[in-house]
Design an enzyme around this catalytic site. Structure first.
Site, PDB file in Angstrom:
ATOM      1  N   ARG A   1       0.809  -1.222   0.000  1.00  0.00           N
ATOM      2  CA  ARG A   1       0.000   0.000   0.000  1.00  0.00           C
ATOM      3  C   ARG A   1       0.838   1.265   0.000  1.00  0.00           C
ATOM      4  O   ARG A   1       0.372   2.330  -0.392  1.00  0.00           O
ATOM      5  CB  ARG A   1      -0.915   0.018   1.230  1.00  0.00           C
ATOM      6  CG  ARG A   1      -1.871  -1.159   1.315  1.00  0.00           C
ATOM      7  CD  ARG A   1      -2.532  -1.201   2.684  1.00  0.00           C
ATOM      8  NE  ARG A   1      -1.522  -1.414   3.732  1.00  0.00           N
ATOM      9  CZ  ARG A   1      -1.776  -1.314   5.033  1.00  0.00           C
ATOM     10  NH1 ARG A   1      -2.996  -0.981   5.441  1.00  0.00           N
ATOM     11  NH2 ARG A   1      -0.818  -1.530   5.930  1.00  0.00           N
TER      12      ARG A   1
ATOM     13  N   GLU B   1       6.135   6.771  12.287  1.00  0.00           N
ATOM     14  CA  GLU B   1       5.871   7.765  13.323  1.00  0.00           C
ATOM     15  C   GLU B   1       7.021   8.767  13.314  1.00  0.00           C
ATOM     16  O   GLU B   1       8.155   8.403  13.605  1.00  0.00           O
ATOM     17  CB  GLU B   1       5.766   7.096  14.690  1.00  0.00           C
ATOM     18  CG  GLU B   1       4.615   6.111  14.802  1.00  0.00           C
ATOM     19  CD  GLU B   1       4.629   5.350  16.112  1.00  0.00           C
ATOM     20  OE1 GLU B   1       5.697   5.304  16.767  1.00  0.00           O
ATOM     21  OE2 GLU B   1       3.583   4.793  16.489  1.00  0.00           O
TER      22      GLU B   1
ATOM     23  N   ALA C   1       2.259  24.781  14.426  1.00  0.00           N
ATOM     24  CA  ALA C   1       2.819  23.911  13.385  1.00  0.00           C
ATOM     25  C   ALA C   1       2.886  24.707  12.087  1.00  0.00           C
ATOM     26  O   ALA C   1       1.911  25.344  11.683  1.00  0.00           O
ATOM     27  CB  ALA C   1       1.970  22.657  13.204  1.00  0.00           C
ATOM     28  N   ASN C   2       4.053  24.686  11.442  1.00  0.00           N
ATOM     29  CA  ASN C   2       4.282  25.464  10.230  1.00  0.00           C
ATOM     30  C   ASN C   2       4.665  24.558   9.068  1.00  0.00           C
ATOM     31  O   ASN C   2       5.186  23.458   9.266  1.00  0.00           O
ATOM     32  CB  ASN C   2       5.419  26.472  10.440  1.00  0.00           C
ATOM     33  CG  ASN C   2       5.148  27.436  11.573  1.00  0.00           C
ATOM     34  OD1 ASN C   2       4.010  27.779  11.852  1.00  0.00           O
ATOM     35  ND2 ASN C   2       6.211  27.882  12.220  1.00  0.00           N
TER      36      ASN C   2
ATOM     37  N   HIS D   1      17.876  31.646  11.804  1.00  0.00           N
ATOM     38  CA  HIS D   1      16.845  32.276  12.605  1.00  0.00           C
ATOM     39  C   HIS D   1      16.893  31.784  14.050  1.00  0.00           C
ATOM     40  O   HIS D   1      17.244  30.638  14.317  1.00  0.00           O
ATOM     41  CB  HIS D   1      15.465  31.962  12.017  1.00  0.00           C
ATOM     42  CG  HIS D   1      15.280  32.471  10.631  1.00  0.00           C
ATOM     43  ND1 HIS D   1      14.395  31.905   9.737  1.00  0.00           N
ATOM     44  CD2 HIS D   1      15.876  33.494   9.956  1.00  0.00           C
ATOM     45  CE1 HIS D   1      14.441  32.564   8.586  1.00  0.00           C
ATOM     46  NE2 HIS D   1      15.343  33.534   8.702  1.00  0.00           N
TER      47      HIS D   1
ATOM     48  N   LYS E   1      12.210  23.813  17.883  1.00  0.00           N
ATOM     49  CA  LYS E   1      11.611  23.335  16.636  1.00  0.00           C
ATOM     50  C   LYS E   1      11.917  21.854  16.434  1.00  0.00           C
ATOM     51  O   LYS E   1      13.040  21.403  16.663  1.00  0.00           O
ATOM     52  CB  LYS E   1      12.158  24.129  15.441  1.00  0.00           C
ATOM     53  CG  LYS E   1      11.846  25.605  15.486  1.00  0.00           C
ATOM     54  CD  LYS E   1      12.526  26.357  14.353  1.00  0.00           C
ATOM     55  CE  LYS E   1      12.227  27.851  14.427  1.00  0.00           C
ATOM     56  NZ  LYS E   1      12.951  28.605  13.370  1.00  0.00           N
TER      57      LYS E   1
ATOM     58  N   HIS F   1      18.797  28.234  13.551  1.00  0.00           N
ATOM     59  CA  HIS F   1      18.354  27.224  12.589  1.00  0.00           C
ATOM     60  C   HIS F   1      18.339  27.809  11.181  1.00  0.00           C
ATOM     61  O   HIS F   1      17.955  28.963  10.973  1.00  0.00           O
ATOM     62  CB  HIS F   1      16.942  26.737  12.947  1.00  0.00           C
ATOM     63  CG  HIS F   1      16.368  25.760  11.978  1.00  0.00           C
ATOM     64  ND1 HIS F   1      15.184  25.974  11.302  1.00  0.00           N
ATOM     65  CD2 HIS F   1      16.831  24.550  11.554  1.00  0.00           C
ATOM     66  CE1 HIS F   1      14.928  24.935  10.528  1.00  0.00           C
ATOM     67  NE2 HIS F   1      15.920  24.068  10.648  1.00  0.00           N
TER      68      HIS F   1
ATOM     69  N   TYR G   1       7.329  22.007  10.496  1.00  0.00           N
ATOM     70  CA  TYR G   1       7.913  22.357  11.793  1.00  0.00           C
ATOM     71  C   TYR G   1       6.847  22.211  12.881  1.00  0.00           C
ATOM     72  O   TYR G   1       5.749  22.738  12.733  1.00  0.00           O
ATOM     73  CB  TYR G   1       8.317  23.825  11.885  1.00  0.00           C
ATOM     74  CG  TYR G   1       9.085  24.469  10.789  1.00  0.00           C
ATOM     75  CD1 TYR G   1      10.355  24.983  11.043  1.00  0.00           C
ATOM     76  CD2 TYR G   1       8.546  24.659   9.523  1.00  0.00           C
ATOM     77  CE1 TYR G   1      11.060  25.655  10.059  1.00  0.00           C
ATOM     78  CE2 TYR G   1       9.249  25.321   8.538  1.00  0.00           C
ATOM     79  CZ  TYR G   1      10.502  25.818   8.806  1.00  0.00           C
ATOM     80  OH  TYR G   1      11.188  26.490   7.834  1.00  0.00           O
TER      81      TYR G   1
ATOM     82  N   GLU H   1      11.963  37.718  17.302  1.00  0.00           N
ATOM     83  CA  GLU H   1      12.676  36.917  16.310  1.00  0.00           C
ATOM     84  C   GLU H   1      13.869  37.690  15.755  1.00  0.00           C
ATOM     85  O   GLU H   1      13.787  38.896  15.520  1.00  0.00           O
ATOM     86  CB  GLU H   1      11.743  36.539  15.158  1.00  0.00           C
ATOM     87  CG  GLU H   1      10.580  35.650  15.557  1.00  0.00           C
ATOM     88  CD  GLU H   1      11.003  34.220  15.776  1.00  0.00           C
ATOM     89  OE1 GLU H   1      11.966  33.763  15.121  1.00  0.00           O
ATOM     90  OE2 GLU H   1      10.369  33.548  16.612  1.00  0.00           O
TER      91      GLU H   1
ATOM     92  N   ARG I   1      15.665  40.066   4.263  1.00  0.00           N
ATOM     93  CA  ARG I   1      15.971  40.042   5.698  1.00  0.00           C
ATOM     94  C   ARG I   1      17.195  39.180   5.991  1.00  0.00           C
ATOM     95  O   ARG I   1      18.094  39.579   6.739  1.00  0.00           O
ATOM     96  CB  ARG I   1      14.763  39.518   6.460  1.00  0.00           C
ATOM     97  CG  ARG I   1      15.001  39.337   7.959  1.00  0.00           C
ATOM     98  CD  ARG I   1      13.874  38.538   8.583  1.00  0.00           C
ATOM     99  NE  ARG I   1      14.113  38.284   9.993  1.00  0.00           N
ATOM    100  CZ  ARG I   1      13.686  37.217  10.626  1.00  0.00           C
ATOM    101  NH1 ARG I   1      13.002  36.294   9.974  1.00  0.00           N
ATOM    102  NH2 ARG I   1      13.928  37.055  11.909  1.00  0.00           N
TER     103      ARG I   1
END
Length: 201
Positions: A23, A28, A48-49, A62, A72, A119, A132, A143, A166
């Site tokens: 299939r 996980e 969650a991104n 960042h 993250k 990161h 993320y 930030e 940026r």
């Protein structure tokens, strides 16, 4: 799943068990028990991104102010990215150093980046899709970014590097330190210790 701590304390590479049959595939990519076992505390997910990047897009470096910063848990569900963690914690034994993990849609690995670490990632394929899990909501006023070419990172070759304005105009590590925006090793250690105490209590 298995977890391997990287050369930067507070960063782990997570390798899942892939189960395939006629299939398709199942695995996980995050479990509370598995995370707690290697990190020593639970992951309090608040956001969650998802980002989709063309080949050559470089995002980062960042980070967010501590506390609470933003830990993250990152994976790549399509394509491939060269994912980098940078130690920007002033006073850390590995301050200014970096480590990297290849995240792709074949091995399905993830990386966990704890509070106070920098990161970044470079997309190696078009439409590279990164997911993320974040321990705190996005707070733009807290930030920051550091120039991704400032750490001697051995970025894979791509036809063209594509950076946001940026990130391209970000300060160097030394400039960020002089401005007082970098987290300290002591503050990060203290914050993570509170998370571990909460688990015990």
């Amino acid at each position: 799943m298995t977890a391997r701590e990287l050369s930067i304390a507070g960063a782990w590479e997570i390798t899942p068990v892939l189960r395939t049959d006629s299939r398709g595939l199942f695995f996980e990519w995050f479990t509370d028990a598995g995370f707690t076992e290697f990190a020593g505390h639970q992951f309090d997910m608040r956001q969650a991104n998802c980002s989709v990047s063309a080949r050559g897009v470089l995002r980062g470096v960042h980070f967010a102010q501590v506390p609470p910063s933003q830990a993250k848990y990152v994976t790549c569900v399509r394509g491939a990215v060269f994912d980098v963690v940078v130690d920007i914690r002033v006073g850390s034994p590995t301050f200014g150093q970096w480590d990297a993990v290849l995240l792709d849609d074949k091995d399905r690995r993830s990386i966990y980046i704890s509070e106070g670490l920098g990161h970044a990632f470079l997309a190696l394929d078009d439409d590279s899709t990164v997911m993320y899990l974040c321990s705190a909501p996005y707070a733009p006023q807290r930030e920051h970014t550091v120039r991704p070419t400032d750490f001697g990172i051995e970025w894979p070759e791509v036809p063209e590097l594509i950076l946001s304005d940026r990130d391209a105009q970000a300060p160097s590590l030394a400039e960020a330190q002089a401005a007082g925006v970098l987290p300290t090793w002591a503050d990060c250690q203290a914050f993570v210790e509170t998370l571990r105490r909460n688990l015990v209590s």
